[in-house]
Write a protein that holds these residues in place. Structure first.
Motif, PDB file in Angstrom:
ATOM      1  N   SER A   1       0.743  14.009   0.115  1.00 15.54           N
ATOM      2  CA  SER A   1       0.077  15.274  -0.194  1.00 15.54           C
ATOM      3  C   SER A   1       0.686  16.443   0.576  1.00 15.54           C
ATOM      4  O   SER A   1       0.101  17.525   0.641  1.00 15.54           O
ATOM      5  N   GLY A   2       1.881  16.244   1.153  1.00 12.47           N
ATOM      6  CA  GLY A   2       2.605  17.348   1.795  1.00 12.47           C
ATOM      7  C   GLY A   2       2.040  17.783   3.128  1.00 12.47           C
ATOM      8  O   GLY A   2       2.360  18.865   3.620  1.00 12.47           O
ATOM      9  N   ASN A   3       1.177  16.954   3.733  1.00 14.77           N
ATOM     10  CA  ASN A   3       0.570  17.299   5.016  1.00 14.77           C
ATOM     11  C   ASN A   3       1.268  16.590   6.167  1.00 14.77           C
ATOM     12  O   ASN A   3       1.720  15.452   6.017  1.00 14.77           O
ATOM     13  N   ALA A   4       1.275  17.237   7.345  1.00 11.79           N
ATOM     14  CA  ALA A   4       1.712  16.555   8.558  1.00 11.79           C
ATOM     15  C   ALA A   4       0.499  15.860   9.166  1.00 11.79           C
ATOM     16  O   ALA A   4      -0.608  16.389   9.131  1.00 11.79           O
ATOM     17  N   ALA A   5       0.716  14.651   9.723  1.00 13.04           N
ATOM     18  CA  ALA A   5      -0.384  13.866  10.289  1.00 13.04           C
ATOM     19  C   ALA A   5      -0.229  13.726  11.789  1.00 13.04           C
ATOM     20  O   ALA A   5       0.863  13.429  12.282  1.00 13.04           O
ATOM     21  N   ILE A   6      -1.320  13.969  12.520  1.00  9.31           N
ATOM     22  CA  ILE A   6      -1.379  13.626  13.941  1.00  9.31           C
ATOM     23  C   ILE A   6      -2.393  12.488  14.051  1.00  9.31           C
ATOM     24  O   ILE A   6      -3.584  12.687  13.784  1.00  9.31           O
ATOM     25  N   LEU A   7      -1.921  11.308  14.381  1.00  6.54           N
ATOM     26  CA  LEU A   7      -2.749  10.104  14.348  1.00  6.54           C
ATOM     27  C   LEU A   7      -3.211   9.740  15.758  1.00  6.54           C
ATOM     28  O   LEU A   7      -2.430   9.772  16.705  1.00  6.54           O
ATOM     29  N   ARG A   8      -4.479   9.370  15.874  1.00  5.28           N
ATOM     30  CA  ARG A   8      -4.983   8.852  17.145  1.00  5.28           C
ATOM     31  C   ARG A   8      -5.704   7.547  16.848  1.00  5.28           C
ATOM     32  O   ARG A   8      -6.812   7.558  16.308  1.00  5.28           O
ATOM     33  N   CYS A   9      -5.048   6.432  17.171  1.00  7.62           N
ATOM     34  CA  CYS A   9      -5.647   5.127  16.876  1.00  7.62           C
ATOM     35  C   CYS A   9      -6.542   4.688  18.026  1.00  7.62           C
ATOM     36  O   CYS A   9      -6.500   5.257  19.117  1.00  7.62           O
ATOM     37  N   GLY A  10      -7.365   3.688  17.780  1.00  5.35           N
ATOM     38  CA  GLY A  10      -8.145   3.083  18.852  1.00  5.35           C
ATOM     39  C   GLY A  10      -7.203   2.437  19.863  1.00  5.35           C
ATOM     40  O   GLY A  10      -6.122   1.954  19.505  1.00  5.35           O
TER      41      GLY A  10
ATOM     42  N   GLY B   1       0.835  -1.211   0.000  1.00  6.87           N
ATOM     43  CA  GLY B   1       0.000   0.000   0.000  1.00  6.87           C
ATOM     44  C   GLY B   1       0.863   1.253   0.000  1.00  6.87           C
ATOM     45  O   GLY B   1       0.624   2.196  -0.755  1.00  6.87           O
ATOM     46  N   VAL B   2       1.906   1.250   0.846  1.00  8.82           N
ATOM     47  CA  VAL B   2       2.794   2.418   0.910  1.00  8.82           C
ATOM     48  C   VAL B   2       3.546   2.568  -0.414  1.00  8.82           C
ATOM     49  O   VAL B   2       3.714   3.682  -0.927  1.00  8.82           O
ATOM     50  N   GLU B   3       3.961   1.446  -0.988  1.00  7.75           N
ATOM     51  CA  GLU B   3       4.666   1.534  -2.283  1.00  7.75           C
ATOM     52  C   GLU B   3       3.752   2.102  -3.366  1.00  7.75           C
ATOM     53  O   GLU B   3       4.179   2.893  -4.218  1.00  7.75           O
ATOM     54  N   ALA B   4       2.463   1.709  -3.310  1.00  8.48           N
ATOM     55  CA  ALA B   4       1.506   2.254  -4.290  1.00  8.48           C
ATOM     56  C   ALA B   4       1.356   3.762  -4.106  1.00  8.48           C
ATOM     57  O   ALA B   4       1.272   4.518  -5.079  1.00  8.48           O
ATOM     58  N   ILE B   5       1.333   4.202  -2.856  1.00  5.13           N
ATOM     59  CA  ILE B   5       1.211   5.645  -2.592  1.00  5.13           C
ATOM     60  C   ILE B   5       2.477   6.372  -3.056  1.00  5.13           C
ATOM     61  O   ILE B   5       2.413   7.470  -3.604  1.00  5.13           O
TER      62      ILE B   5
ATOM     63  N   PHE C   1      -7.368   5.931  -7.299  1.00  3.67           N
ATOM     64  CA  PHE C   1      -6.704   6.924  -6.452  1.00  3.67           C
ATOM     65  C   PHE C   1      -5.520   6.316  -5.694  1.00  3.67           C
ATOM     66  O   PHE C   1      -4.852   7.018  -4.949  1.00  3.67           O
ATOM     67  N   GLY C   2      -5.289   5.019  -5.869  1.00  5.68           N
ATOM     68  CA  GLY C   2      -4.172   4.385  -5.179  1.00  5.68           C
ATOM     69  C   GLY C   2      -4.541   4.010  -3.759  1.00  5.68           C
ATOM     70  O   GLY C   2      -4.348   2.894  -3.331  1.00  5.68           O
ATOM     71  N   ALA C   3      -5.056   4.953  -3.001  1.00 10.26           N
ATOM     72  CA  ALA C   3      -5.476   4.693  -1.627  1.00 10.26           C
ATOM     73  C   ALA C   3      -6.419   5.810  -1.224  1.00 10.26           C
ATOM     74  O   ALA C   3      -6.519   6.818  -1.918  1.00 10.26           O
ATOM     75  N   GLU C   4      -7.122   5.606  -0.146  1.00  9.46           N
ATOM     76  CA  GLU C   4      -8.023   6.655   0.334  1.00  9.46           C
ATOM     77  C   GLU C   4      -7.893   6.739   1.837  1.00  9.46           C
ATOM     78  O   GLU C   4      -7.528   5.772   2.504  1.00  9.46           O
ATOM     79  N   ILE C   5      -8.221   7.905   2.366  1.00 11.95           N
ATOM     80  CA  ILE C   5      -8.214   8.107   3.815  1.00 11.95           C
ATOM     81  C   ILE C   5      -9.634   7.965   4.342  1.00 11.95           C
ATOM     82  O   ILE C   5      -9.871   7.986   5.545  1.00 11.95           O
TER      83      ILE C   5
ATOM     84  N   THR D   1       0.952   7.922   5.387  1.00 13.29           N
ATOM     85  CA  THR D   1       1.679   8.073   4.121  1.00 13.29           C
ATOM     86  C   THR D   1       0.863   8.848   3.083  1.00 13.29           C
ATOM     87  O   THR D   1       1.434   9.562   2.262  1.00 13.29           O
ATOM     88  N   LEU D   2      -0.482   8.744   3.128  1.00 12.32           N
ATOM     89  CA  LEU D   2      -1.286   9.586   2.224  1.00 12.32           C
ATOM     90  C   LEU D   2      -1.073  11.056   2.565  1.00 12.32           C
ATOM     91  O   LEU D   2      -1.008  11.902   1.669  1.00 12.32           O
ATOM     92  N   CYS D   3      -0.983  11.356   3.863  1.00  9.30           N
ATOM     93  CA  CYS D   3      -0.709  12.742   4.260  1.00  9.30           C
ATOM     94  C   CYS D   3       0.663  13.166   3.732  1.00  9.30           C
ATOM     95  O   CYS D   3       0.811  14.261   3.192  1.00  9.30           O
ATOM     96  N   LEU D   4       1.662  12.300   3.873  1.00 11.58           N
ATOM     97  CA  LEU D   4       3.007  12.647   3.407  1.00 11.58           C
ATOM     98  C   LEU D   4       3.017  12.881   1.885  1.00 11.58           C
ATOM     99  O   LEU D   4       3.599  13.846   1.401  1.00 11.58           O
TER     100      LEU D   4
END
Lengths: 413, 413
Positions: free
Chosen positions: A135-144, A78-82, A376-380, A130-133
C-alpha cells in the motif's frame, strides 16, 4: 528513534513515487529472500523459544511464537499472496465534473508512515511489513520482546531484498526491544513522522495504545460476537454454524461468545445445539430460560454477557424473537461481528440493517471475520473503531485519498 | 455533560433507524423553523454583538459574529441545500462474492456522535448540526462564548422542529459556554459517548484539540497553499489565476500564500503577475532571484515560506522548473492545497501525481478548496490529516461503513 522516523518518512516519499510494478517486484524479492533465509530464521527462533521457556511463557504464547519449516513456508506464501494483490495506490475512487468545467478526481494515496506494535507472533512481522509495502507505506515495527531474534532475522531478509532491488530498505524498520522507551516514542509520533499506529494484540496492549497515543490509532478491540438463532432458522444450519462459530478456533476474535435463541423454538432447537456443543467439549452457561430447557448448563451471570472467553465456553440466552436479540446485542456487543440464522428474509434484512457492528452476517459462521476470508489477501488487523477503517484492514484500507482538480483557467467568483 | 452524551448516543441510534425521507423531512422542518425564528435569532445576535463590542473584539471577529436578515436567509438556504443532498446512509459502497458463495457488501453507516468545537460564527451552528443530521449522526455543539445567545436561538429552533416532526431532538445539542470544563469533557469523549471530534477554528484551537483529545479528531490545520507557474503556462491564465487565488478572499484557508515561478519564464512573466497583484493592493516578498526581476518586492526570509498570511501579502520564489517547485512544496507545504499552471500535460501530470496534498489543482485557483465548489453542498471543515477523511468534509465524509455478509449456511474450514 527520531532518526528512524526521519528515515521512514524519506522512504515513504520514495515509495509513493514508485510504480505498482516496482512494489510488486519488491514483494516478490522479499518472498524469495525469506525462503532463502529460512535456516537463519529458524535458528533465531530456536533461541527465542529457549528464552521464552525459561521465562515460563504459557503454552498458547509458545505456540504463537514457534516457527517450523511449514510455518516459514506459510509466511512466504502470505507474502506471495500480497504480491499478487491489486496495487491500491493511484486508483481513481471517484470522478466528477462541476458546471464550471472543473474536473475532480479522488485518488488513493498511501497513509505515509505506519507504526505497528504487536505481540510475539513472528508472522506479523512479515504480514505487516509487506502489507504496508503493497500500500506504499513505510512500516516501523515493534514486536513483542520474546520474538525479537526471529523478527530481526525476518526483517534483515526483507531489507536486504529491498536493497538488492534498488528499493528503499527503510520502508521496513524494526525497533529494538531492548529500548524500553521505544513504544512511548512511537506513541508520541516521533515528532510528526508517524501518521498512524496499528496496535495488534490483546486488550491491554490496545487499551494502552489508545490511552497514550498522540497519533491516530486504527484500533482493534475485543470480539464479543453473538449469533442469534431465529424461529425461522433451518435447524441443521443452526447446529452446524453455531458449533463452527464457537469451536473451529476458540482463540480468535471472530469466535462466538454468546448464543441467543428465539424462545419460540428454544424448546426443540436448543437441546440439539447444546448436545452438539457439549459433545465437542464446550462448557455452556445459560440464563434461567435456557437452563429450564437444558438443566445441565451452568448459570450465566451478567459478567458472562460481557466476557470474551476465547475458550470453549459459551454464554446462552433465550430471547423474545428478533426484538429481544437486537436489545441484547445493542447492550452487550463489542461491535465486532454478529450473526443471524434464519430463513425469513425480512427478519434477516432487519437484523443486518439494525445491528451496528463492523461485520454482520446472515446464515454463516462468525469465524469468517478475517481479511483472507473477505478476499483481501491479508489483513493487518480487524478495526472496531468508527474512524477511517472498520473490519478487516487490508492493503486497500491502509490508504487515504487526495483530490486532483483539473481546470482550464477557472477562477472563483 | 455526561447526560448529554447518553442522550446523544440514544438519539444517534434512533437516527440510524430512520429512513432517508425522515431525515430530509427533519432538515426541511429545520429550514422552516429557522426562517420563522429569524426575529428571535437576530434579537439574540444584537445582544451577542453588544457584549462582544464591550469585550473589545476586533473588526474581523465582529464581522464573523454578526447576523442580519440576509445572513439568516443564507443560513436557511444552506440548510435547504443540505436537505436536497443525496442521503449518504445505507449506500452500498462495494459488493462482491467469494468462491464459497458468501456475499459481501460494504454499506455506509453514520459515525455516531460527533462533537464539534468551533469559534464564534453562528452559521456553523446550523451548518454543522444539519450536516450531522443528513449523515445520521447526533451532534454535540460547542460554540465560541461570544456567539452563545445567537447559537442558542438557532439550536432552540432546530430542536423544536425535530420534536414537532416526531424526530429525536437530542440529535442536536448545544453545550453551555458558561461551563468552562465542557471542552475538556468533550475531548475526553464523555465516557465513550463521543465517536469523533471536529475542531473548526484557528490554529490554536485545532492544536489544543489535537493535543488533549482522547477521541479521534478530524482536524483542520492551516492552508499554506502554493501555486507553481511553469515555463509552459499560458501567461494570461497565470495572471488571472494567481490574482484570484491570492486576493478573492485573503482570510480563507484556500488562499494562495507562496507563488513559485519557473526561472525559464520569470523574466517576462513575473513582472506582469507582480504588477497585477501590486495594483490590487498586495504586498510582495521575494527571494533574491525574484527581487532581481522585480526590485520593488520586499525581501523574503525563511519565515515567509512557513507563514500562512491570511492577508494581502504573498511570498514569491523563482525556482528551477518543476523539480525546484516540487522540492519547495515538499519542504514547506502544509498539505492542504497546491496548484500548477501549465499547458504541458506531462508536467501537469507529474505535479498532480507527486505533490501529496489533500487537494492538487491544474490550471485553476486554490480558492476552489471549498466543499461547495466540490459539489458537496456544504462542508464541516477541510481535513488536513491523513486518516479517515481528507479535504472537504461533507455529509458523505461523516460516515463510515459496515460489512454485511450474506451466506447460505457456510462454516469455516
Amino acid at each position: 528513534m527520531m532518526d528512524m522516523g526521519t528515515r521512514a518518512r524519506s522512504a515513504s516519499r520514495a515509495l509513493g513515487r514508485l510504480s505498482a510494478d516496482d512494489r510488486t517486484r519488491g514483494l516478490k524479492a522479499i518472498a524469495e529472500a525469506i525462503r532463502a533465509a529460512a535456516p537463519t530464521i529458524l535458528e533465531a527462533n530456536v533461541k527465542d523459544m529457549e528464552a521464552a521457556r525459561k521465562k515460563g511463557l504459557d503454552a498458547a504464547m509458545l505456540d504463537r511464537l514457534a516457527l517450523d519449516e511449514k510455518r516459514v513456508d506459510g509466511i512466504v506464501s502470505g507474502v506471495e499472496a500480497i504480491a499478487a494483490l491489486p496495487d491500491p495506490i493511484g486508483r481513481e475512487l471517484a470522478r466528477w465534473q462541476q458546471p464550471n468545467g472543473l474536473d475532480f478526481a479522488r485518488v488513493a494515496v498511501p497513509l505515509g508512515v505506519i507504526g505497528i506494535i504487536y505481540e510475539s507472533r513472528p508472522n506479523v512481522t512479515a504480514d505487516a511489513g509487506t502489507l504496508c509495502l503493497r500500500s506504499g507505506n513505510a512500516a516501523i515495527l515493534r514486536c513483542g520482546s520474546e520474538s525479537t531474534r526471529s523478527s530481526h532475522a525476518l526483517v534483515d531478509a526483507m531489507r536486504a531484498a529491498l536493497k538488492k532491488e534498488g528499493l528503499p530498505e527503510d520502508a521496513i524498520q524494526l525497533v529494538g526491544t531492548t529500548d524500553r522507551e521505544a513504544v512511548g516514542h512511537m506513541l508520541s509520533g516521533l515528532d510528526g513522522q508517524i501518521d498512524v499506529i496499528v496496535p495488534r494484540g490483546g486488550r491491554s496492549l490496545v487499551e494502552r495504545v489508545q490511552m497514550d497515543a498522540r497519533v491516530p490509532v486504527i484500533g482493534h478491540l475485543e470480539g464479543l460476537c453473538h449469533t442469534y438463532v431465529d424461529a425461522a432458522a433451518d435447524p441443521q444450519k443452526a447446529v452446524d454454524i453455531v458449533v463452527n462459530a464457537k469451536l473451529r478456533r476458540t482463540g480468535v476474535c471472530g469466535s462466538l461468545e454468546t448464543l441467543l435463541v428465539d424462545a419460540k423454538v428454544a424448546d426443540t432447537l436448543l437441546p440439539k445445539i447444546a448436545a452438539a456443543l457439549t459433545d465437542a467439549g464446550c462448557e455452556l452457561r445459560g440464563d434461567a430460560k435456557a437452563r429450564a430447557i437444558v438443566p445441565s448448563m451452568k448459570t450465566a451471570t451478567e459478567e458472562d454477557w460481557a466476557t470474551e472467553y476465547l475458550a470453549p465456553i459459551l454464554a446462552v440466552s433465550v430471547v423474545d424473537g428478533i426484538d429481544g436479540a437486537l436489545a441484547h446485542i445493542e447492550r452487550w456487543s463489542s461491535g465486532h461481528t454478529d450473526a443471524i440464522i434464519t430463513e425469513d428474509q425480512a427478519v434477516a434484512d432487519r437484523f443486518l440493517a439494525t445491528v451496528d457492528s463492523a461485520i454482520v452476517l446472515h446464515n454463516a459462521s462468525t469465524q469468517f471475520a478475517d481479511g483472507g476470508e473477505f478476499g483481501f489477501g491479508a489483513e493487518i488487523g480487524i478495526a472496531t473503531g468508527r474512524i477511517h477503517a472498520r473490519g478487516p484492514v487490508g492493503a486497500e484500507q491502509l490508504t487515504i485519498y487526495k483530490y486532483v482538480v483539473r481546470g482550464t483557467g477557472q477562477t472563483r467568483p
